[in-house]
Write a protein that holds these residues in place. Sequence first.
Motif, PDB file in Angstrom:
ATOM      1  N   PRO A 612       0.645  -1.200  -0.039  1.00 32.37           N
ATOM      2  CA  PRO A 612       0.027  -0.106  -0.075  1.00 32.37           C
ATOM      3  C   PRO A 612       0.953   1.299  -0.118  1.00 32.37           C
ATOM      4  O   PRO A 612       0.413   2.125  -0.289  1.00 32.37           O
ATOM      5  N   ASN A 613       2.047   1.223   0.432  1.00 30.35           N
ATOM      6  CA  ASN A 613       2.858   2.421   0.197  1.00 30.35           C
ATOM      7  C   ASN A 613       3.993   2.565  -1.048  1.00 30.35           C
ATOM      8  O   ASN A 613       4.934   3.284  -0.741  1.00 30.35           O
ATOM      9  N   GLN A 614       3.762   1.576  -1.759  1.00 28.87           N
ATOM     10  CA  GLN A 614       4.618   1.695  -2.973  1.00 28.87           C
ATOM     11  C   GLN A 614       3.807   2.207  -3.956  1.00 28.87           C
ATOM     12  O   GLN A 614       2.763   1.846  -4.324  1.00 28.87           O
ATOM     13  N   PHE A 615       4.375   3.153  -5.096  1.00 28.98           N
ATOM     14  CA  PHE A 615       3.806   3.577  -6.291  1.00 28.98           C
ATOM     15  C   PHE A 615       4.836   3.775  -7.044  1.00 28.98           C
ATOM     16  O   PHE A 615       6.010   3.966  -6.922  1.00 28.98           O
ATOM     17  N   ALA A 616       4.575   3.840  -8.540  1.00 32.51           N
ATOM     18  CA  ALA A 616       5.269   4.266  -9.473  1.00 32.51           C
ATOM     19  C   ALA A 616       4.719   5.176 -10.369  1.00 32.51           C
ATOM     20  O   ALA A 616       3.682   5.599 -10.323  1.00 32.51           O
ATOM     21  N   VAL A 617       5.420   6.172 -11.047  1.00 35.36           N
ATOM     22  CA  VAL A 617       5.253   7.216 -11.808  1.00 35.36           C
ATOM     23  C   VAL A 617       5.718   7.120 -13.177  1.00 35.36           C
ATOM     24  O   VAL A 617       6.977   6.494 -13.173  1.00 35.36           O
ATOM     25  N   GLY A 618       5.165   7.446 -14.119  1.00 35.32           N
ATOM     26  CA  GLY A 618       5.704   7.477 -15.680  1.00 35.32           C
ATOM     27  C   GLY A 618       5.920   8.890 -15.973  1.00 35.32           C
ATOM     28  O   GLY A 618       4.634   9.683 -15.837  1.00 35.32           O
ATOM     29  N   LEU A 619       7.061   9.285 -16.655  1.00 37.09           N
ATOM     30  CA  LEU A 619       7.274  10.800 -16.776  1.00 37.09           C
ATOM     31  C   LEU A 619       7.135  11.307 -18.220  1.00 37.09           C
ATOM     32  O   LEU A 619       7.047  10.404 -19.289  1.00 37.09           O
ATOM     33  N   THR A 620       7.205  12.342 -18.410  1.00 40.77           N
ATOM     34  CA  THR A 620       7.247  13.068 -20.004  1.00 40.77           C
ATOM     35  C   THR A 620       8.276  12.851 -20.456  1.00 40.77           C
ATOM     36  O   THR A 620       8.462  12.803 -21.834  1.00 40.77           O
ATOM     37  N   ASP A 621       9.401  12.404 -19.979  1.00 40.21           N
ATOM     38  CA  ASP A 621      10.831  12.141 -20.743  1.00 40.21           C
ATOM     39  C   ASP A 621      10.724  10.692 -20.854  1.00 40.21           C
ATOM     40  O   ASP A 621      11.733  10.164 -21.415  1.00 40.21           O
ATOM     41  N   GLY A 622      10.033   9.811 -20.701  1.00 42.31           N
ATOM     42  CA  GLY A 622       9.802   8.488 -20.651  1.00 42.31           C
ATOM     43  C   GLY A 622      10.589   7.661 -19.378  1.00 42.31           C
ATOM     44  O   GLY A 622      10.367   6.580 -19.400  1.00 42.31           O
ATOM     45  N   GLY A 623      11.092   8.267 -18.456  1.00 45.32           N
ATOM     46  CA  GLY A 623      11.473   7.674 -17.386  1.00 45.32           C
ATOM     47  C   GLY A 623      10.306   6.916 -16.529  1.00 45.32           C
ATOM     48  O   GLY A 623       9.286   7.617 -16.470  1.00 45.32           O
ATOM     49  N   VAL A 624      10.514   6.001 -15.868  1.00 40.98           N
ATOM     50  CA  VAL A 624       9.777   5.343 -14.831  1.00 40.98           C
ATOM     51  C   VAL A 624      10.441   5.049 -13.441  1.00 40.98           C
ATOM     52  O   VAL A 624      11.587   4.533 -13.556  1.00 40.98           O
ATOM     53  N   TYR A 625       9.723   5.569 -12.414  1.00 38.93           N
ATOM     54  CA  TYR A 625      10.423   5.714 -11.111  1.00 38.93           C
ATOM     55  C   TYR A 625       9.561   4.880 -10.322  1.00 38.93           C
ATOM     56  O   TYR A 625       8.222   5.131 -10.352  1.00 38.93           O
ATOM     57  N   ILE A 626      10.089   4.110  -9.522  1.00 36.27           N
ATOM     58  CA  ILE A 626       9.195   3.457  -8.292  1.00 36.27           C
ATOM     59  C   ILE A 626       9.623   4.067  -6.874  1.00 36.27           C
ATOM     60  O   ILE A 626      11.011   4.546  -6.593  1.00 36.27           O
ATOM     61  N   VAL A 627       8.702   4.579  -6.074  1.00 38.37           N
ATOM     62  CA  VAL A 627       8.963   5.394  -4.834  1.00 38.37           C
ATOM     63  C   VAL A 627       8.351   4.678  -3.645  1.00 38.37           C
ATOM     64  O   VAL A 627       7.251   4.147  -3.794  1.00 38.37           O
ATOM     65  N   GLU A 628       9.404   4.806  -2.526  1.00 31.95           N
ATOM     66  CA  GLU A 628       8.735   3.794  -1.434  1.00 31.95           C
ATOM     67  C   GLU A 628       9.286   4.919  -0.134  1.00 31.95           C
ATOM     68  O   GLU A 628      10.196   5.544  -0.294  1.00 31.95           O
ATOM     69  N   PRO A 629       8.617   4.808   1.093  1.00 32.48           N
ATOM     70  CA  PRO A 629       8.992   5.490   2.151  1.00 32.48           C
ATOM     71  C   PRO A 629      10.348   4.845   2.531  1.00 32.48           C
ATOM     72  O   PRO A 629      10.457   3.611   2.164  1.00 32.48           O
ATOM     73  N   LEU A 630      11.019   5.493   3.710  1.00 33.22           N
ATOM     74  CA  LEU A 630      12.097   4.765   4.097  1.00 33.22           C
ATOM     75  C   LEU A 630      11.615   3.766   5.140  1.00 33.22           C
ATOM     76  O   LEU A 630      10.507   3.443   5.555  1.00 33.22           O
ATOM     77  N   GLU A 631      12.358   2.562   5.172  1.00 30.66           N
ATOM     78  CA  GLU A 631      12.010   1.418   5.931  1.00 30.66           C
ATOM     79  C   GLU A 631      11.676   1.713   7.437  1.00 30.66           C
ATOM     80  O   GLU A 631      10.845   1.195   8.065  1.00 30.66           O
ATOM     81  N   ALA A 632      12.489   2.805   7.925  1.00 29.15           N
ATOM     82  CA  ALA A 632      12.296   2.967   9.214  1.00 29.15           C
ATOM     83  C   ALA A 632      10.928   3.769   9.372  1.00 29.15           C
ATOM     84  O   ALA A 632      10.253   3.735  10.450  1.00 29.15           O
ATOM     85  N   GLU A 633      10.262   4.374   8.255  1.00 27.38           N
ATOM     86  CA  GLU A 633       8.933   5.096   8.532  1.00 27.38           C
ATOM     87  C   GLU A 633       7.873   4.266   8.338  1.00 27.38           C
ATOM     88  O   GLU A 633       6.938   4.043   8.901  1.00 27.38           O
TER      89      GLU A 633
END
Length: 662
Positions: A612-633
């Motif tokens: 539930p705390n992981q998401f991905a974004v697709g960008l205008t330059d073609g890049g794809v990033y996965i983002v997660e909170p710090l494990e401690a958080e």
Amino acid sequence: MTLNQGSAVKSMDFHPVQQILLLVGINTGEIMVWDLSSRERLAVRNFKVWELQACSMPLQASLANDYTASINRVIWSPDGTLFGVVYSKNIVHIYSYHGGNDVQNHLEIDAHSGSVNDLAFSYPNKQLSIVTCGEDRLIKVWDAVTGNKQYTFEGHEAPVYSVCPHRKENIQASPCIRFNKEGMFMAVSTNENGIKILANTDGIRLLRTVENRSFDTSRVGSVAVAKAPTMGTFGAANAPVGSSIVDRAPMASIVAMNGDNRSLVDIKPRIADESVDKSRIWKLTEINEPSQCRSLRLPDNMTATKVSKMIYTNSGLAILTLSANAVHRLWKWQRNERNVSGKATTSVAPQLWQPSSGILMMNDVSDTNPEDAVPCFALSKNDSYVMSASGGKISLFNMMTFKTMTTFMPPPPAATFLAFHPQDNNIIAIGMEDSSIQIYNVRVDEVKTKLKGHQKRITGLAFSNVLNVLVSSGADSQLCVWSTDGWEKQTNKYLQVPSGRTPNPLADTRVQFHQDQIHLLAVHETQIAIYEAPKLECLKQWVPREASGPITHATYSCDSQSIYVSFEDGSVGILTAATLRLRCRINPTSYLPANPSSRAYPLVVAAHPSEPNQFAVGLTDGGVYIVEPLEAEGKWGTSPPHENGAGPSTTSGAANSDQPQR
């Protein structure tokens, strides 16, 4: 509380959405539905098979497998894609199920040295697991994907007949036991032909709310009807996101057992540190530095073209994108020591996957400039096929081989949105450039019906299993509700454009159902709104600060407790879904490289199907990033406290950008 059944309980299950409804089967063949809030038996049916000789038998044939042993237990996995069968021997069979008569062998586990006495599925944050117990006095946990044994629990003085964490003198030696989906209630069968219902503090609060009939229609996921409340996670503001039953408050009997009939109101639930929490000054969590979160750009060797569509596979093992050049990209994570589950993670880079043939999964573009087309795709439940279009014909691809299985419906008009029917993968709802919706049967290559109600192209489609409706949205800022039984239009509403905002006349409006399949998320460049289907009553509206720029996309987290919202300024906001309050803002400086010449920003955001705390974004330059909170958080910020006695406000602007509107 105790519910008297009148005969021995053989099996039971909590409703996965309406979580205070309990389905019970007893040894006389009767099936009952109980409402825990009123302790009332809502329905009783006597199980009966009509004209057995006329029934289709593919399922029975699939399960037979030359076994003559009787079946001790059958149980669905929480997501409904697998089911387990325990025979009276020591074998556990797991079957995959994809609708209709599509039943396939998935796993065979030689589980115990003696008979297997019970089976359960566990759905923790990391992966789906199988729990078995048996006459050899052991409880074992198995990986539901590979069948590998993960844990063994020893030390029982007698054979284990049920995976039961709570025993008292009147509990059966071999009880039935079930948790509801959110872990708020536990039902255990007793010696006196009854069922003991246990609850933690969240469960007690839910029952008190329903019993007092104090409904708050401004709260998303609140109880909507007295007899059958439909809701998402209750008490989400107090319970940690993704926490299991052992992480929350300990189990407590709601009502004493020996003839004590006190009302629930007399029992004060223990809500730890509530007064302390309310006294704290809440502050929006701002993520500004790379050290404040975990992010990963997915490797890519293709020409940079903006990401138009993106989705996690249903298994969570891969991410699929469709770029503006009509080419699909598929990233897969490998199972290894650093990534035991094999699911998408920022800890390990995935592989940009291609079949040995080297072919690309590319849409037909006909005479259309792909950059001018409206791309769309939909993924089948079992992740085997993707239906996709980029202004030309609709293509059906095999996800393993990338081969084009078929193409159909050449433009004009072009397809602009695709959605598989939840009960039948052969039926597809296709939104069109000409504002119509075509209900198409792939198997017979035929349009069954055409729905007309919008004035501009279709930009979103969402099915509800609970309501048996299809909700459509269009570039005309209109929402329509269609019955899936006869495809008649039930109602329609236009978005309430915030005062002072001038939206793009062709801006997309997207729709997505909450986990409860009743509340509906509507996303527009000017707002996030929550509606209640099928009447489309607008419950809440959130307007971002103007400095963020237009909303580019938004989606529910997998547990529907959060909403991820991407903006043209590159930031991502996390809203608490129940209140539409902004609790965390992730600024682009925390996950995008510091390159002043690049003004890339997310066009699409996708939520992991089980994290539930992981998401991905697709960008205008073609890049794809996965983002997660710090494990401690472990999660994105904390929810702001509820205003005492204050109704939803209708303000917006930078100072009040986290305020919901009504």
